[in-house]
Design a protein around this motif. Structure first.
Motif: not given
Length: 322
Positions: A294-316
């Protein structure tokens, strides 16, 4: 050395989010206000997860049951996410410590998996009042210990929402106490972090929250933390020694009562020298990411979570097949 938390005010609240908040205020908040916290009613709380079996997962989702833990768990992979990724997310669902489970959160977790391009281990820790809160924490620590058998800690992000956000803090704290290495990061969505409910009752959002009536949270504390000292550092994240925790992302809605917990937790993390980003999302209700349909902001927030997870991890992550 203390670090000032990064506080981001995320502007914008679309019609979908506003409609969801109105519906919650009309239907959900009165129900939560009146529903008694008795052994009889709590006995039926887990049925909510069974009903959620009717909710389809996003197209392309892959789910694999996990054996060998003391509680139920499953791997969730969003569309296109490789099964052999070195990087993973360990997720704890919310539900006031008494409800919800793998099914209620599978749709949102699949989206988080796709956003991060990582498999997610979703854990259905045992809940109150059937077991003490320490058992729930132990289930989450055991899931982290199980992941460490096959994954580097720098490739594991721990996440959760609401009560699961509480566990996303407590599991690493208890893991560190047990001598386990710290994970790469923590992502907490509308986390419950302070056992003192009076702080939330006094918060300006108490009359605004469309879902959670602050006073009823005392029933949750009395049921799930019976006899607990409200400042016990091994039960209350805001009173713990947080210095060993990894970089943390906290999401919270600007109108929810748990904004009080999110702000205090970010302050305490910064005081402990932990890098923390607190994103306050305008007009959003409790765990608004679960309403991403229902909420486009929810989708944007989920993208933020994904970006954070990629940023703090090290493996390729292995390259996807063309």
């Amino acid at each position: 050395m203390a670090l000032a938390p990064v506080i981001e005010q995320r502007a914008g609240c679309g019609r979908g989010a506003r409609a969801a908040a109105r519906l919650m205020r009309v239907f959900m908040r009165p129900l939560v206000t009146r529903l008694p916290w008795t052994p009889l009613t709590l006995r039926f709380a887990p049925l909510l997860d069974l009903g959620a079996a009717l909710m389809p997962s996003p197209r392309g989702t892959r789910v694999t049951r996990v054996a060998g833990l003391g509680c139920a768990a499953e791997w969730v992979r969003g569309r296109g996410v490789p099964a052999d990724s070195d990087r993973v997310i360990l997720y704890f669902h919310g539900g006031g410590f008494v409800a919800c489970g793998l099914r209620t959160h599978r749709r949102m977790i699949s989206r988080i998996s796709q956003a991060a391009d990582m498999p997610v281990l979703s854990v259905a820790y045992r809940m109150q009042p059937r077991v003490p809160i320490q058992t729930s924490i132990d289930d989450c620590v055991d899931a982290y210990r199980w992941l460490l058998e096959t994954h580097d800690p720098d490739d594991i992000v721990i996440a959760g929402d609401s009560a699961g956000g509480y566990l996303a803090f407590m599991a690493p704290l208890h893991a560190l106490r047990a001598g386990l290495p710290r994970p790469a990061g923590i992502a907490a969505l509308s986390p419950f972090a302070d056992l003192d409910i009076d702080v939330k009752i006094a918060h300006a959002n108490a009359p605004l929250d469309p879902f959670i009536p602050a006073r009823r949270m005392w029933d949750m504390v009395r049921t799930c933390f019976p006899g607990a000292e409200l400042t016990d550092p091994w039960l209350s994240p805001v009173h713990a020694d947080l210095a060993g925790l990894p970089p943390t992302l906290i999401h919270v809605g600007s109108i929810e009562v748990l904004l009080a917990d999110a702000e205090l937790m970010a302050e305490r993390l910064g005081a402990a020298g932990v890098a923390c980003t607190l994103q306050i999302w305008e007009g959003q209700a409790h765990v608004f990411q679960i309403f991403a349909d229902l909420s486009r902001e929810g989708l944007i927030a989920i993208q933020e979570i994904g970006a954070f997870a990629r940023r703090v991890t090290t493996a390729v992550t292995p390259q996807k097949a063309a």
